[in-house]
Write a protein that holds these residues in place. Structure first.
Motif, PDB file in Angstrom:
ATOM      1  N   CYS A 178       0.596   2.812   8.683  1.00 31.15           N
ATOM      2  CA  CYS A 178       1.170   2.910   7.344  1.00 31.15           C
ATOM      3  C   CYS A 178       2.651   3.262   7.424  1.00 31.15           C
ATOM      4  CB  CYS A 178       0.438   3.972   6.525  1.00 31.15           C
ATOM      5  SG  CYS A 178       0.991   3.979   4.812  1.00 31.15           S
ATOM      6  N   HIS A 183       0.834  -1.202   0.000  1.00 32.56           N
ATOM      7  CA  HIS A 183       0.000   0.000   0.000  1.00 32.56           C
ATOM      8  C   HIS A 183       0.868   1.251   0.000  1.00 32.56           C
ATOM      9  CE1 HIS A 183      -2.822   3.049   1.538  1.00 32.56           C
ATOM     10  NE2 HIS A 183      -1.799   3.406   2.292  1.00 32.56           N
ATOM     11  N   VAL A 205      -3.271   2.316   7.185  1.00 35.71           N
ATOM     12  CA  VAL A 205      -3.608   1.758   5.872  1.00 35.71           C
ATOM     13  C   VAL A 205      -5.137   1.699   5.732  1.00 35.71           C
ATOM     14  CG1 VAL A 205      -3.271  -0.173   4.293  1.00 35.71           C
ATOM     15  CG2 VAL A 205      -1.473   0.446   5.879  1.00 35.71           C
TER      16      VAL A 205
END
Ligand code: ZN
Length: 169
Positions: free
Chosen positions: A138, A93, A149
């Motif tokens: 994240c 991601h 995320v």
């Protein structure tokens, strides 16, 4: 449907074992292990132009009503999830990604370049996950990183869940 913490951990362990063989390379992409917490990522073997299909992501179909996929599972539509095979499973991601994930058929997704991508660049897309207790922080490192995320509109909800998680410990 939400999985219990124990169930998810067990499931993740079995998927990790199954994916123990992580080497992958073809003319378009390759898997590289960052090591440590970052784990594996998918990198470009060649240059890609904006709008170009980098590769098609296939795998096992899972009915949404019996959803017990791993963290690699991708949403396809209301009824189906896709548990992707390698290399699709290892795309990381990013809050400012260089690729988009689009559905290309009833049983597959496609990774499409958003911009010019040079060889040996890591490929990533925005997971836009819903806020849930197991969502990781994240580590994309981009300037507009959301910290979790999750999708932009889920950040507030995620912060509340994280507060609750902290208290529960
Ligand atoms: Zn980020």
């Amino acid at each position: 449907m939400e999985l219990s913490k124990k169930r998810r951990k067990k499931l993740q362990q079995s998927v990790e074992a199954y994916y123990g063989y992580r080497r992958y390379e073809d003319r378009d992409v390759y898997v590289y292990d960052h090591g440590g917490k970052l784990g594996c990522g998918v990198f470009a073997s060649r240059q890609f132009f904006p709008g170009e299909l980098v590769f098609e992501i296939t795998g096992q179909m899972i009915r949404a009503d019996k959803y017990d996929g791993s963290v690699y599972a991708m949403h396809l539509d209301d009824d189906w999830y896709l548990e992707p095979t390698i290399p699709g499973a290892f795309i990381n991601h990013s809050c400012s990604p260089n690729c988009d994930l689009i559905q290309v058929s009833d049983v597959s997704n496609g990774l499409v370049a958003r911009c010019n991508i040079e060889p040996n660049t890591e490929l990533c897309f925005d997971y836009q996950w819903d806020a849930q207790w197991w969502i990781p922080k994240c580590q994309c490192g981009s300037r507009n990183c959301r910290g979790w995320v999750v999708a932009e509109e889920k950040v507030k909800k995620m912060n509340r869940i994280a507060q609750r998680n902290k208290k529960a410990k």
